[in-house]
Design an enzyme around this catalytic site. Structure first.
Site, mmCIF file in Angstrom:
data_model
loop_
_atom_site.group_PDB
_atom_site.id
_atom_site.type_symbol
_atom_site.label_atom_id
_atom_site.label_comp_id
_atom_site.label_asym_id
_atom_site.label_seq_id
_atom_site.Cartn_x
_atom_site.Cartn_y
_atom_site.Cartn_z
ATOM 1 N N GLU A 1 0.818 -1.211 0.000
ATOM 2 C CA GLU A 1 0.000 0.000 0.000
ATOM 3 C C GLU A 1 0.853 1.264 0.000
ATOM 4 O O GLU A 1 1.935 1.294 0.585
ATOM 5 C CB GLU A 1 -0.884 0.025 1.249
ATOM 6 C CG GLU A 1 -1.858 -1.120 1.300
ATOM 7 C CD GLU A 1 -2.625 -1.190 2.603
ATOM 8 O OE1 GLU A 1 -3.780 -1.644 2.567
ATOM 9 O OE2 GLU A 1 -2.076 -0.774 3.654
ATOM 10 N N ASP B 1 -7.579 -5.008 10.381
ATOM 11 C CA ASP B 1 -7.108 -3.842 9.630
ATOM 12 C C ASP B 1 -6.978 -4.096 8.130
ATOM 13 O O ASP B 1 -6.307 -3.377 7.434
ATOM 14 C CB ASP B 1 -5.771 -3.345 10.185
ATOM 15 C CG ASP B 1 -4.685 -4.398 10.060
ATOM 16 O OD1 ASP B 1 -4.992 -5.520 9.605
ATOM 17 O OD2 ASP B 1 -3.545 -4.102 10.415
ATOM 18 N N VAL C 1 -7.519 1.168 12.105
ATOM 19 C CA VAL C 1 -6.927 0.566 10.906
ATOM 20 C C VAL C 1 -5.634 1.270 10.504
ATOM 21 O O VAL C 1 -4.857 0.740 9.717
ATOM 22 C CB VAL C 1 -7.906 0.551 9.704
ATOM 23 C CG1 VAL C 1 -9.110 -0.316 10.001
ATOM 24 C CG2 VAL C 1 -8.325 1.947 9.296
#
Lengths: 350, 350
Positions: free
Chosen positions: B65, B236, B302
């Site tokens: 990410e 998460d 998260v």
């Protein structure tokens, strides 16, 4: 006692100086050729890639972008900014760095400067595309805009397409003089021109690469005759174009990734459904490229994440044994992955 | 002759070892307190920030990410992976690094490891949130899941909220033993428990942080009594949760950024319009936090880009004078910005 990081924690880093040494080690033109081959190979397997338009953070002064992609085995992204006003402060308009990581583990495997490398890959992409689209036997390129990209573009067109003459023009004669000086002694006829009209005389390839962040008209309709390939580099963000709409209307237009090019490229001046051809289809043989000698082909180049990915892949493959990198202690790597805090404790100097 | 890069080309880099030395130099608990203050300050000015959900590249093995944000003056992003299977190969589930850049120029100003720093900022965020939501006078925390985050979570709750007792439970007693050992001598009563039920006895704060990438039920409905604050760290990513839906139904739920939490957090188990409160509103005083002693408050954590931004900002502010960084030659910086090729030529060793 400070523990030594394990191999897994270390990521090879290619600095700007490392990159320049790597380029000289390989040779500028051989590296442009090699990059063009890697980029072409990735365009051939285009459908494999995870394609996301770049993620842009715009401000009044410019833009900062992240350009991620993945082929399912390797993930890559580039950080790049575009700040046209930077030159006034002695800074680069564009700076960049990039990263490759293993998809299977998420661990980075290469961190590299990409200001130099982006100039190399942009030129290699242009030349690889021109190899597919330019008129047969093209030997003369007009290079309009003689800034940071000009020499790279010219040498890539020489290495990949075999041009032997470059006709230079810039609104600033000092930029043309700089470019001519830098290109001297590389086996090219270099002709400094005093107008864009003069520059495109007899050119089969016309490359435009100017830097103003505005709608500008570098090529007007009456300047562009039949049977040329236009390599439009400079129109690469919203509000920044270089070609008159009438030139676009007369051209067969080829793009990297339509959703991005329609926002950022020359074709932002056209209707959103104006027909364009995706380059990967030409390169993989599923769409025609140039179909007639008198045709005007146009590569509306904006730069896409896959080209950066190809360039990083090339660097990674050429790096071993060269010494043009050093290992960065970028990743925490505790002996027991669940014991990150224990690793911190063991690093306590007191 | 190889030209020396100018100041503008150099970016301070904080390695893992640098980060660990910086943490010890400041002190673990003082740094957790400092991070909590920076994060709280950025939650107060939440509306200023450019908020984009993280850009995720999913694969069978995990996710990579990019988490960008900007406050208009400074831009930051974090690269982070999540690969639950990595631990089987002796690798970290999560590794990360991050960057800050000037919005005005796009030039990076800090590159930092963020595996250690993410553990610190996640813990600091949890504790800052618990300070706002936990029952008054909370002194006992149950820590369920004693992996890489557990000590950081515990010490942040001590530094920021004043807990004096931690009750540890993990499905693997070796993890509990590791955690207890690492926390020894820091002024906490440490109680190793043999079941989650035992761990939560008398706890006013319950932190869950387990690592399986699956729907798991760490807290069942009958385990959760009134008057507690649940700090749910482990749920998460899509498909990974820790709490029984009935626990969620009985709780007042607080989140960082609803569009992201609804996909990644515990509340992915609930209807997409289930009411949640945004934490920045509690912290800036525009929404209520805990309104009754018997209430169950739940922080469905998260992790959000602004927390990384705050953490990088803290590191940047604390770095000068410490020597816990070195300069990376990351940016090409020619004397004349239009003469990138000339810079390359001047670096030719031959």
């Amino acid at each position: 006692m400070i523990p030594v990081p394990s191999d897994k924690a270390l990521v090879p880093f290619v600095s700007v100086d490392d990159m320049m040494q790597l380029i000289h080690h390989i040779g500028v033109e051989p590296m442009l050729l090699g990059l063009a081959e890697y980029i072409e190979a990735d365009f051939r397997r285009w459908e494999l890639f995870d394609k996301t338009p770049r993620i842009a953070s715009h401000s009044a002064e410019g833009v900062i972008e992240l350009m991620p992609t993945s082929d399912g085995e390797v993930y890559g992204f580039k950080y790049v900014n575009g700040h046209p006003k930077n030159t006034r402060e002695g800074l680069q308009t564009v700076t960049a760095f990039g990263l490759l990581a293993e998809v299977a583990t998420g661990y980075p495997v290469l961190l590299s400067e990409m200001t130099m490398l982006t100039a190399m890959r942009t030129a290699a992409t242009s030349a690889m595309v021109a190899k597919h689209l330019a008129p047969r036997g093209a030997r003369v390129m007009a290079m309009i805009g003689n800034g940071a990209q000009a020499e790279f573009q010219t040498l890539a067109m020489k290495a990949v397409c075999g041009i032997d003459t470059v006709r230079l023009y810039d609104i600033d004669p000092a930029a043309t003089a700089k470019c001519a000086r830098n290109l001297t002694g590389r086996g090219l006829d270099i002709i400094a021109c005093e107008s864009p009209e003069e520059a495109i005389e007899g050119a089969q390839i016309v490359t435009t690469c100017t830097a103003d962040k505005q709608y500008a008209t570098i090529l007007t309709d009456n300047m562009v005759g039949p049977g040329i390939h236009i390599n439009a580099i400079g129109g690469d963000c919203p509000g920044k174009t270089e070609l008159a709409p009438a030139v676009l209307q007369r051209s067969t237009i080829f793009v990297e990734f339509p959703p991005q090019t329609r926002i950022e490229g020359e074709i932002q001046q056209l209707a959103p459904d104006h027909p364009v051809t995706e380059l990967w289809q030409v390169i993989s043989g599923t769409a025609p490229g140039r179909t007639a000698p008198e045709q005007i082909t146009l590569f509306d180049s904006v730069g896409f994440a896959i080209e950066d990915f190809s360039a990083l892949r090339y660097v990674r493959d050429r790096l071993p044994g060269t010494g043009y990198y050093h290992d960065l202690d970028l990743l925490a790597d505790p002996d027991d992955p669940r014991d990150l805090f224990g690793m911190l404790l063991r690093a306590d100097p007191g």
